[in-house]
Design a protein around this motif. Structure first.
Motif: not given
Length: 201
Positions: A46, A125-126
């Motif tokens: 982030w 995550t991404h």
């Protein structure tokens, strides 16, 4: 029970209570450490995207990749957006595991192909958004130099990492997004989810 026996019984009870308290404290501490470890990667991802957005803006102005921090081993090469899902992410060069900790990466092997671009990122995550992606979703890819291209997801497949393949000369340019699979796994495995998107503009 005699007074002496009662005293011994009480001491043993208190000792057992202390042992249980210490065991519970140790378990709580272990849990906090584990929770902290699991939170590090998402927090890093982030925070990195904020710095990468700044570097991407500088890269657009320069017309070439600008490193997000001096010691970075990768630089922004593009940004993708998936409007339906509210996704906006900066893509890094190189495809290394270190770079992937900070954002999606463009695999080196695909950069020379021209008609096939492969992006890889972590499932937690991404590229976690791929769990919610659907056939028909539009992905816009804006390179640091050149015009924005739009792709539509045409298919999903799950393949072993050593069986990953793609057409070398497709009729239309392709964008492949790949991540580890399944999404709820806690360990690395051989399976990869691949979203195949075809250029529409």
């Amino acid at each position: 029970m005699s007074a002496a026996a009662a005293s011994i019984h009480d001491r043993r009870g208190r000792a057992c209570g202390r042992v249980l308290e210490l065991a519970l404290l140790a378990l709580c501490a272990f849990g906090l450490v584990q929770a902290g470890r699991s939170a590090v990667t998402p927090a890093k991802a982030w925070a990195a995207q904020i710095l990468l957005e700044r570097a991407f803006t500088c890269s657009l102005a320069a017309g070439s990749p600008v490193k997000p921090w001096p010691w970075a081993d990768a630089a922004p090469v593009a940004r993708i957006t998936v409007p339906r899902l509210g996704v906006r992410q900066v893509i890094l060069s190189g495809g290394s595991g270190q770079a992937m900790a900070f954002g999606p990466t463009e695999l080196r092997a695909t950069q020379a192909q021209g008609r096939v671009t492969i992006l890889a990122a972590h499932r937690d995550t991404h590229f976690a958004f791929l769990a919610r992606a659907k056939i028909g979703d539009v992905i816009a890819m804006q390179p640091v130099a050149g015009e924005t291209r739009r792709y539509r997801i045409r298919a999903f497949s799950v393949v072993r990492r050593d069986r990953f393949a793609y057409p070398r000369d497709p009729a239309r340019p392709l964008l492949l997004l790949t991540t580890c699979y399944p999404f709820d796994a806690t360990e690395r495995g051989p399976w990869r989810l691949v979203a195949l998107a075809e250029q529409i503009t």
